[in-house]
Design an enzyme around this catalytic site. Structure first.
Site, PDB file in Angstrom:
ATOM      1  N   SER A  89       0.805  -1.220   0.000  1.00  0.00           N
ATOM      2  CA  SER A  89       0.000   0.000   0.000  1.00  0.00           C
ATOM      3  C   SER A  89       0.837   1.270   0.000  1.00  0.00           C
ATOM      4  O   SER A  89       0.280   2.369  -0.094  1.00  0.00           O
ATOM      5  CB  SER A  89      -0.910   0.010   1.228  1.00  0.00           C
ATOM      6  N   THR A 201      -2.483   2.804   2.800  1.00  0.00           N
ATOM      7  CA  THR A 201      -1.825   4.074   3.081  1.00  0.00           C
ATOM      8  C   THR A 201      -1.252   3.964   4.487  1.00  0.00           C
ATOM      9  O   THR A 201      -1.667   3.108   5.252  1.00  0.00           O
ATOM     10  CB  THR A 201      -2.878   5.214   3.072  1.00  0.00           C
ATOM     11  N   THR A 219       1.499   7.015   0.538  1.00  0.00           N
ATOM     12  CA  THR A 219       0.698   5.937  -0.062  1.00  0.00           C
ATOM     13  C   THR A 219       1.128   5.651  -1.492  1.00  0.00           C
ATOM     14  O   THR A 219       1.715   6.513  -2.153  1.00  0.00           O
ATOM     15  CB  THR A 219      -0.791   6.344  -0.076  1.00  0.00           C
ATOM     16  N   ARG A 229      -3.778   9.822 -11.335  1.00  0.00           N
ATOM     17  CA  ARG A 229      -4.760  10.029 -10.253  1.00  0.00           C
ATOM     18  C   ARG A 229      -4.028  10.311  -8.938  1.00  0.00           C
ATOM     19  O   ARG A 229      -3.108   9.613  -8.547  1.00  0.00           O
ATOM     20  CB  ARG A 229      -5.623   8.793 -10.099  1.00  0.00           C
ATOM     21  N   THR A 252      -6.765   7.028   6.160  1.00  0.00           N
ATOM     22  CA  THR A 252      -6.502   5.974   5.176  1.00  0.00           C
ATOM     23  C   THR A 252      -7.847   5.527   4.616  1.00  0.00           C
ATOM     24  O   THR A 252      -8.871   5.686   5.274  1.00  0.00           O
ATOM     25  CB  THR A 252      -5.788   4.767   5.804  1.00  0.00           C
ATOM     26  N   GLY A 253      -7.810   4.950   3.430  1.00  0.00           N
ATOM     27  CA  GLY A 253      -9.057   4.494   2.816  1.00  0.00           C
ATOM     28  C   GLY A 253      -9.302   5.226   1.514  1.00  0.00           C
ATOM     29  O   GLY A 253      -8.364   5.784   0.925  1.00  0.00           O
TER      30      GLY A 253
HETATM   31  N1  GLY Z   1      -6.103   7.164   0.825  1.00  0.00           N
HETATM   32  C1  GLY Z   1      -5.254   6.769  -0.216  1.00  0.00           C
HETATM   33  C2  GLY Z   1      -5.764   7.024  -1.566  1.00  0.00           C
HETATM   34  O1  GLY Z   1      -6.965   6.968  -1.790  1.00  0.00           O
HETATM   35  O2  GLY Z   1      -4.986   7.253  -2.442  1.00  0.00           O
END
Ligand code: GLY
Length: 347
Positions: A89, A201, A219, A229, A252-253
Site C-alpha cells: 500500500s 496508506t 501511499t 490520479r 486511510t481508505g
Molecule cells: N487514501 C489513499 C488514496 O486513496 O490514495
C-alpha cells in the site's frame, strides 16, 4: 536519505514555541486557544497511526524521546513501511496504476513552523515522505507533482528505482487479466477470484513533551488507478493536517471520499470546537457519508468503501474512527499497541 529539521529556516520553531507560551493561560498554566480550551497535558511522547504503522509509532516515539523533531520522527516511522516490499500500500512494493507503473503520493505538516510539503504521482523514488519533507523544508511551494517532483527528488540525490516487486507485479498482472469482458485482455477463468482493489496508506501523527505536533501520510494510492490520479494523501487538509495549537489528523481508505470533506482539516476543526479525537473522527465520517454520491452507497445507504481517521490533540489524547470495523496503532509513551477504531456502521 535522512534529513533533519535543523536547517536555519527551522530555527523559527523555537520562536513559534515561545510565542505559544506567551498566550493567555488558564488556572493550570496551560495556553488558551480560542475557542478550544486545553488543560495542561502530561509530558508524554505520543504517536498514532494506521495499523500498518505499529513499527512506525514505536520508532517515532523512540526518536522523539531522544530529542528528534516530531516531523523527523514521523518520517522515520512511515519510512519503515515505504521501504518494506511486503507492504503493498506504500512506497516500494506498492501496487501500481493500471499501466503497471507505481505512482506515489505523500504530504506532511510541521506544526511548530506552520509549514507543509507534498508530492503526487511521484515515480521511481521509494520514500515520498522524505521528498514531501524536502518540499516543506527547502521551497516556498507546497505540492510538486509527476516529473517535476521526481527531478526535484533526484536533485537531492535520490535514486530512480523500479518500485515494482515480483509480488506486486504478479498482483497487477492478475488484475489486468481479469479486468472484464469488454476490453482487450484475455480473461482468467471464472473460477478464479477477482483481485480486489485495495486502498492502503499510512498516516502517522506525533506530539512531543513540548506539545509540538506533526503529521504525515504516504501511499501508493488506489491500486490500478488511472495514471496521474492523486488521492487524498498528498492533499494538505485531506490526507493529513496539523494545527500546532489544536492537534493533527489524517486518514486511510478511499481518498476521493475524504477529499470531498477535507477530512484532515475538518477533524482538527472538530477538535478546535471541543470534541475529543475519537468524536472528531466520527463527526468527520458522518460528513463523508452525507456527501457520498448514491452510486457509492449500498441499498441501506451505507458506503461501499472503507475510510478511517486518526487524530491526536494538544493534550496528547488520541483516537480513531472508521466507517467499518478496523484497528489503529498507537504508542502513548509507554508501549506500542493495536487498538480498535470506533465504528460508524458496526456490522
Ligand atoms: N487514501 C489513499 C488514496 O486513496 O490514495
Amino acid at each position: 536519505m535522512s534529513e533533519s529539521l535543523s536547517r536555519r529556516t527551522f530555527l523559527g520553531a523555537a520562536a513559534a514555541a515561545a510565542a505559544t507560551t506567551a498566550l493567555p493561560a488558564d488556572a493550570l498554566g496551560a495556553a488558551i486557544e480560542a475557542p478550544g480550551v486545553f488543560r495542561r497535558r502530561a509530558a508524554r511522547f505520543t504517536a498514532i497511526s494506521s495499523a500498518n504503522g505499529i513499527r512506525g509509532v514505536q520508532r517515532a516515539v523512540e526518536l522523539m524521546q531522544k530529542g528528534s523533531d516530531t516531523l523527523d520522527a514521523g518520517v522515520e516511522g512511515v519510512k519503515i513501511q515505504e521501504l518494506d516490499p511486503n507492504d503493498n500500500s506504500v512506497g516500494y512494493g506498492g501496487l501500481p496504476n493500471e499501466e503497471g507503473v507505481v505512482q506515489l503520493d505523500a504530504s506532511c505538516m510541521h506544526g511548530p513552523t506552520k509549514r507543509a510539503g507534498a508530492v503526487a504521482a511521484l515515480e521511481g523514488i521509494k520514500t515520498p515522505s522524505e521528498v514531501a519533507r524536502l518540499v516543506l523544508k527547502y521551497t516556498n511551494h507546497i505540492l510538486l507533482v509527476g516529473l517535476g517532483a521526481k527531478r526535484f527528488a533526484m536533485s537531492y540525490g535520490f535514486k530512480d528505482e523500479d518500485l515494482l516487486t515480483p509480488q506486486s507485479r504478479e498482483i497487477w498482472l492478475r488484475w489486468r487479466a481479469n479486468r472484464g469482458h469488454e476490453d482487450d485482455w484475455v480473461d482468467v477463468l471464472d473460477t478464479e477470484q477477482m483481485v480486489v482493489r485495495p486502498t492502503g496508506t499510512i498516516n502517522l501523527n506525533t506530539i512531543n513533551d513540548k506539545g509540538e505536533i506533526s503529521s504525515i501520510t504516504t501511499t501508493s494510492g488506489l491500486a490500478f488507478k488511472i495514471p496521474g490520479r492523486a488521492g487524498d494523501s498528498p492533499i494538505v487538509g485531506a490526507g493529513q493536517y496539523t494545527d500546532n495549537a489544536i492537534g493533527a489528523a489524517g486518514s486511510t481508505g478511499l481518498g476521493e471520499a475524504n477529499i470531498m470533506v477535507c477530512g484532515g482539516f475538518l477533524t482538527v476543526e472538530h477538535m478546535r470546537q471541543g470534541m475529543r479525537p475519537t468524536d472528531a473522527c466520527l463527526a468527520t465520517l458522518k460528513r463523508v457519508v452525507a456527501l457520498t454520491p448514491p452510486r457509492l452507497l449500498d441499498p441501506q445507504g451505507k458506503p461501499k468503501f472503507q475510510l478511517t481517521f486518526y487524530a491526536i490533540n494538544k493534550l496528547g489524547e488520541y483516537g480513531s474512527a472508521a466507517i467499518y470495523a478496523g484497528t489503529y496503532a498507537v504508542h502513548d509513551g509507554t508501549e506500542a499497541k493495536i487498538r480498535d477504531s470506533a465504528v460508524l456502521f458496526p456490522k
